[in-house]
Write an enzyme that holds these catalytic residues in place. Structure first.
Site, PDB file in Angstrom:
ATOM      1  N   TRP A  52       0.728  -1.135  -0.059  1.00 56.20           N
ATOM      2  CA  TRP A  52      -0.139   0.035   0.036  1.00 56.20           C
ATOM      3  C   TRP A  52       0.874   1.237  -0.078  1.00 56.20           C
ATOM      4  O   TRP A  52       0.554   2.222  -0.890  1.00 56.20           O
ATOM      5  CB  TRP A  52      -0.878  -0.158   1.049  1.00 56.20           C
ATOM      6  CG  TRP A  52      -2.050  -1.093   0.915  1.00 56.20           C
ATOM      7  CD1 TRP A  52      -2.308  -2.265   1.728  1.00 56.20           C
ATOM      8  CD2 TRP A  52      -2.965  -0.962  -0.179  1.00 56.20           C
ATOM      9  NE1 TRP A  52      -3.336  -2.772   1.295  1.00 56.20           N
ATOM     10  CE2 TRP A  52      -3.725  -2.261   0.130  1.00 56.20           C
ATOM     11  CE3 TRP A  52      -3.494  -0.328  -1.263  1.00 56.20           C
ATOM     12  CZ2 TRP A  52      -4.730  -2.772  -0.645  1.00 56.20           C
ATOM     13  CZ3 TRP A  52      -4.308  -0.882  -2.040  1.00 56.20           C
ATOM     14  CH2 TRP A  52      -4.830  -1.918  -1.891  1.00 56.20           C
ATOM     15  N   ASP A  82      -1.393   6.675   6.483  1.00 50.32           N
ATOM     16  CA  ASP A  82      -2.569   5.667   5.905  1.00 50.32           C
ATOM     17  C   ASP A  82      -2.702   4.771   7.124  1.00 50.32           C
ATOM     18  O   ASP A  82      -1.757   3.585   7.283  1.00 50.32           O
ATOM     19  CB  ASP A  82      -1.995   4.999   4.580  1.00 50.32           C
ATOM     20  CG  ASP A  82      -3.187   3.736   4.037  1.00 50.32           C
ATOM     21  OD1 ASP A  82      -4.245   3.707   4.939  1.00 50.32           O
ATOM     22  OD2 ASP A  82      -2.901   3.199   2.803  1.00 50.32           O
ATOM     23  N   LYS A 133     -11.989  -2.290   6.608  1.00 48.23           N
ATOM     24  CA  LYS A 133     -11.224  -3.129   7.277  1.00 48.23           C
ATOM     25  C   LYS A 133     -11.811  -3.023   8.898  1.00 48.23           C
ATOM     26  O   LYS A 133     -11.987  -4.163   9.417  1.00 48.23           O
ATOM     27  CB  LYS A 133      -9.653  -2.653   7.422  1.00 48.23           C
ATOM     28  CG  LYS A 133      -9.146  -3.184   6.059  1.00 48.23           C
ATOM     29  CD  LYS A 133      -9.465  -2.611   4.914  1.00 48.23           C
ATOM     30  CE  LYS A 133      -8.950  -3.078   3.446  1.00 48.23           C
ATOM     31  NZ  LYS A 133      -7.632  -2.206   3.072  1.00 48.23           N
TER      32      LYS A 133
HETATM   33  C1  LIG Z   1      -7.262  -1.496   1.987  1.00 47.39           C
HETATM   34  C2  LIG Z   1      -6.299  -0.652   2.007  1.00 47.39           C
HETATM   35  C3  LIG Z   1      -6.037   0.417   1.023  1.00 47.39           C
HETATM   36  C4  LIG Z   1      -7.055   0.558  -0.096  1.00 47.39           C
HETATM   37  O1  LIG Z   1      -8.143   0.887   0.183  1.00 47.39           O
HETATM   38  P1  LIG Z   1      -9.273   1.252  -0.701  1.00 47.39           P
HETATM   39  O2  LIG Z   1     -10.550   1.926   0.176  1.00 47.39           O
HETATM   40  O3  LIG Z   1      -9.805   0.303  -1.541  1.00 47.39           O
HETATM   41  O4  LIG Z   1      -8.894   2.432  -1.641  1.00 47.39           O
HETATM   42  C5  LIG Z   1      -4.880   1.258   1.249  1.00 47.39           C
HETATM   43  N1  LIG Z   1      -4.162   1.116   2.344  1.00 47.39           N
HETATM   44  C6  LIG Z   1      -4.189   0.211   3.217  1.00 47.39           C
HETATM   45  C7  LIG Z   1      -3.353   0.296   4.322  1.00 47.39           C
HETATM   46  C8  LIG Z   1      -5.370  -0.940   3.077  1.00 47.39           C
HETATM   47  O5  LIG Z   1      -5.289  -1.778   3.995  1.00 47.39           O
END
Ligand SMILES: *Cc1c(COP(=O)(O)O)cnc(C)c1O
Length: 364
Positions: free
Chosen positions: A104, A174, A198
């Site tokens: 990511w 993030d 998540k």
């Molecule tokens: C799932 C995830 C993403 C992507 O998320 P989207 O909502 O599908 O854009 C980005 N960063 C992390 C750490 C994730 O777990």
């Protein structure tokens, strides 16, 4: 199938049963409203109460200071990969640092590159992203517009145990797969963002916690939907927000407060649940192979595999038959991945632990 299984999906992931039950009970008519939450105006007093409660819950759980805004946006975490760079990097002539500890973070950096100059202050791709950096491995640019990290790399199961020192540039994080799993010193961050699907709620809403200063420093002239200034000025209601998702997030955070009280309690539980699985891996004499180095292990996502990919496939098949689902690892890591977010019960993790022990006894 009407029985609920133990669902180890990485995302969209398991939600707390009481929240699903409440949503079910209120689906046709929100108490006192007579319509579904999906059928009322996002500017109605009932929805205003919902979004304000969701924000208040975040502020309470994370002790968010006054000089930070809490936004509920759309477009997922990947939209934030773009928005952070569009608002704070594009057109500045400066450069942004990315600490790349997994898939990511790498993707975040790739997206930012469409907007301006980026550099990797650390990149663990040569060891297939199995650890976070030590402080002296970071090559930070003191003039960076910001430093971007991924607190928990969902695919590799690599998590920062705490915030190392990242210099004086604003820190952007993030937190998609671990926000609300532990307390955070918010004032060390400029921006924290997380897609909901998540650990926080259903897909469709993304939480952005941003310091006022960075809203003010954001670029002007962007399309309103991509502008922190516009979205903050409109208090997340520039256009129609994902009302149902925000309603779910409000209920998930209500439950966190009423059932656990604090994120300290949540973190303790997360450590306990993940230790159940890591202990089996460590005691297996090499039968199970964990992906992350011990000091970088995630309490949210536990990837592991066996020597033989055919055994992995057998494990996933037999686990599925035993009601333990969505354990297949991401193709870049292989093997299995158990995602054990807040809503995964201790009983669920114990069932997986016992399955792992039995599987080794049978096939080891
Ligand atoms: C799932 C995830 C993403 C992507 O998320 P989207 O909502 O599908 O854009 C980005 N960063 C992390 C750490 C994730 O777990």
């Amino acid at each position: 199938m009407t029985e609920r299984v133990y669902n180890f999906s990485a995302g969209p992931a398991v939600l707390p049963l009481p929240v699903l039950e409440k949503a079910q009970a209120e689906l046709l008519a929100l108490p006192g409203v007579g319509s579904s939450v999906m059928e009322i105006s996002h500017r109605s007093k009932q929805f205003t109460a919902i979004i304000e409660k969701a924000e208040a819950n975040f502020r309470k759980l994370l002790a968010i200071p006054e000089n930070y805004q809490v936004l509920f946006l759309q477009g997922g975490a990947q939209m934030q990969f773009a928005m952070t760079a569009m608002n704070l990097l594009a057109g500045t002539g400066g450069s942004a640092d990315y600490v790349v500890t997994g898939t990511w973070g790498k993707k975040a950096m790739g997206t930012a590159k469409t907007q301006g100059t980026v550099r990797a202050a650390f990149d663990a791709s040569s060891t297939n992203f199995n650890r976070v950096p030590t402080a002296d491995e970071l090559e930070l640019d003191p003039a960076a517009k910001y430093v971007h990290i991924t607190s928990n790399e969902t695919i590799q199961g690599v998590q920062f145990p705490s915030e190392p020192y990242f210099g004086d540039a604003p820190l952007i994080c993030d937190c998609s797969s671990d926000l609300l799993s532990r307390p955070l010193p918010i004032d060390k961050y400029g921006i924290i963002y997380a897609c909901a699907q998540k650990n926080i709620g259903p897909a469709g809403v993304t939480v952005v916690i941003i310091r006022d200063e960075l809203v003010e420093a954001s670029n002007d002239g962007l399309a309103p939907m991509l502008s922190y200034k516009e979205m903050a000025a409109a208090k997340s209601l520039y256009n129609t927000p994902p009302t149902f998702a925000i309603y779910m997030v409000q209920m998930v955070t209500d439950l966190l407060i009423s059932e656990y009280g604090s994120l300290e309690a949540m973190e303790e539980l997360g450590k306990k649940k993940s230790a159940l699985l890591y202990d089996v891996i460590d005691a297996s004499g090499g039968f199970y192979i964990g992906h992350a180095e011990k000091t970088s292990r995630s309490i949210m996502n536990v990837p592991f595999r066996m020597e033989d990919p055919e055994m992995d496939a057998l494990f996933i098949k037999e686990a599925g038959e035993a009601g333990l689902t969505a354990l297949k690892g991401h193709r870049s890591v292989g093997g299995m991945r158990a995602s054990i977010y807040n809503a995964m019960s201790v009983e669920g993790v114990e069932a997986l632990k016992q399955f792992m022990v039995d599987f080794q006894a049978k096939h080891g």
